[in-house]
Design a protein around this motif. Structure first.
Motif, mmCIF file in Angstrom:
data_model
loop_
_atom_site.group_PDB
_atom_site.id
_atom_site.type_symbol
_atom_site.label_atom_id
_atom_site.label_comp_id
_atom_site.label_asym_id
_atom_site.label_seq_id
_atom_site.Cartn_x
_atom_site.Cartn_y
_atom_site.Cartn_z
ATOM 1 N N ALA A 95 -17.391 97.273 83.355
ATOM 2 C CA ALA A 95 -16.713 97.458 82.328
ATOM 3 C C ALA A 95 -15.572 98.088 81.966
ATOM 4 C CB ALA A 95 -17.775 98.665 81.659
ATOM 5 N N ASN A 96 -13.930 98.237 82.754
ATOM 6 C CA ASN A 96 -13.141 99.405 83.158
ATOM 7 C C ASN A 96 -13.049 98.823 81.987
ATOM 8 O OD1 ASN A 96 -13.841 101.017 85.034
ATOM 9 N ND2 ASN A 96 -14.668 99.308 86.036
ATOM 10 N N HIS A 97 -12.293 98.122 80.497
ATOM 11 C CA HIS A 97 -11.409 97.394 79.419
ATOM 12 C C HIS A 97 -11.225 98.315 78.474
ATOM 13 C CE1 HIS A 97 -12.994 94.313 82.239
ATOM 14 N NE2 HIS A 97 -12.234 93.608 82.040
ATOM 15 N N ASN A 98 -11.170 98.744 77.433
ATOM 16 C CA ASN A 98 -10.581 99.262 76.183
ATOM 17 C C ASN A 98 -10.999 98.429 75.707
ATOM 18 O OD1 ASN A 98 -8.415 101.597 77.192
ATOM 19 N ND2 ASN A 98 -6.970 99.656 77.786
ATOM 20 N N ASP A 125 -5.635 100.527 83.279
ATOM 21 C CA ASP A 125 -4.562 99.989 84.338
ATOM 22 C C ASP A 125 -3.926 101.274 84.491
ATOM 23 O OD1 ASP A 125 -2.381 98.930 85.455
ATOM 24 O OD2 ASP A 125 -1.426 97.449 83.781
ATOM 25 N N ARG A 126 -3.515 101.827 85.010
ATOM 26 C CA ARG A 126 -2.824 102.777 85.883
ATOM 27 C C ARG A 126 -3.407 104.173 84.929
ATOM 28 N NH1 ARG A 126 2.612 99.373 86.388
ATOM 29 N NH2 ARG A 126 1.046 98.187 84.827
ATOM 30 N N GLY A 127 -4.411 103.971 84.458
ATOM 31 C CA GLY A 127 -4.496 105.567 83.410
ATOM 32 C C GLY A 127 -4.788 105.224 82.047
ATOM 33 N N ASN A 128 -4.449 103.814 81.217
ATOM 34 C CA ASN A 128 -4.401 103.753 80.267
ATOM 35 C C ASN A 128 -5.480 103.346 79.322
ATOM 36 O OD1 ASN A 128 -5.254 101.015 81.072
ATOM 37 N ND2 ASN A 128 -4.274 99.788 79.862
ATOM 38 N N ILE A 148 -17.263 95.996 78.020
ATOM 39 C CA ILE A 148 -17.649 95.161 78.815
ATOM 40 C C ILE A 148 -17.105 93.688 77.627
ATOM 41 C CG2 ILE A 148 -19.170 93.162 80.239
ATOM 42 C CD1 ILE A 148 -20.557 94.860 80.345
ATOM 43 N N PRO A 149 -15.691 92.810 78.448
ATOM 44 C CA PRO A 149 -15.344 92.314 76.990
ATOM 45 C C PRO A 149 -16.242 90.718 76.875
ATOM 46 C CG PRO A 149 -14.025 92.300 79.042
ATOM 47 C CD PRO A 149 -15.442 92.847 79.107
#
Length: 296
Positions: A153-156, A163-166, A174-175
């Protein structure tokens, strides 16, 4: 060494759609979450360097426990107060080396802190999953006729990967492509299913919504429609949590990072018996718990 709060038999009146009798040996696995390993100074209740010793103790128990596999539920490493990519990768390499001392298959679930100053590709290149799951952020595997599904679930909210704190950690997502993959994974209903994820899916419960996957309701609807989901194992919320709905257990594990040695640690051995009852044998801050398969 073993400090638990005792088992709790969890029953429910909702009907079961699961065939609760596999007539096989139990599946046994070790589980840890939220190690946040780094060499930074302690912050509050988080003793970052000490998770190396905590993990060593856990792996020692796991190697003596006749397990099928070991899995960590995310936030394996942390970073310095002033992040540097190479230092962060060093922390990841150090804790991964210890994790790989388990004498059997190991698996990772990605957590938000795993991409706080590195990319997903960095994480994948510095860690290893067993077999076909290697170098994947979401995947499934079968062990003794149980399907285990790992979600990422690590998506905007726009679907771009952390990605690197973005990212804003309160907006996990979850895309669509992963949702479609999950739908395919759930089409076959001949096996009981266990879900592993870092952020929480039980938004319907009393847990804070910032801790949950933003489109959790969509994912939970898919799980409930399948009818064969035994449990969802989650990390992220270091205090732990439990909820139950429509015959699915949602168990959030307490974080290993919390508390100072020698009195604090958190790890568990999980056993799923041939009738699909789940017993969690917790150590230190991790309580025992029984997640029973309900039949009518």
């Amino acid at each position: 060494m073993k400090k638990t709060c005792g088992g709790a038999l969890l029953l429910a009146s909702s009907p079961s759609f699961i065939s609760c009798d596999r007539q096989q040996r139990p599946v046994r696995f070790g589980i840890v979450t939220d190690l946040h390993y780094s060499r930074r100074e302690p912050y509050g209740t988080r003793y970052f360097p000490q998770t190396m010793e905590k993990l060593k103790e856990a792996i020692g128990v796991f190697n003596e426990s006749n397990l099928d596999f070991v899995i960590e539920l995310g936030d394996l490493k942390d970073q310095d107060n002033v992040p540097q990519r190479e230092r962060t990768l060093t922390y990841l390499d150090e804790i991964e080396k210890e994790f790989q001392t388990f004498q059997g298959p190991v698996y990772h679930v990605l957590g938000n802190h795993d991409m706080d100053s590195i990319s997903k590709e960095d994480f994948l290149q510095h860690t290893s999953n067993y077999g076909d799951a290697d170098k994947k952020t979401y995947y499934s595997f079968i062990c003794n006729d149980i399907k285990f599904i790992v979600l990422d679930a690590n998506h905007n909210l726009d679907g771009t990967p952390y990605d690197r704190g973005n990212f804003d950690w309160t907006k996990a997502f979850i895309p669509k492509d992963q949702v479609l993959w999950l739908q395919e994974e759930l089409k076959e209903k001949d096996k009981p299913v266990v879900i592993f994820i870092h952020q929480l899916l039980d938004r319907f419960s009393d847990i804070g919504k910032a801790l949950c996957v933003s489109n959790a309701d969509e994912i939970v609807s898919l799980l409930e429609a399948n009818g064969n989901i035994l449990a969802v194992f989650q990390g992220h919320h270091h205090a732990g949590h439990y909820s139950f709905r429509n015959n699915i257990h949602y168990w959030t594990m307490k974080g290993m990072i919390e508390g100072k040695l020698p009195d604090n640690n958190s790890f568990a051995v999980v056993e799923i018996d041939p009738q699909n009852n789940i017993h969690i044998d917790g150590f230190y801050n991790c309580e025992d718990k029984d997640l029973n398969c309900i039949t009518v």
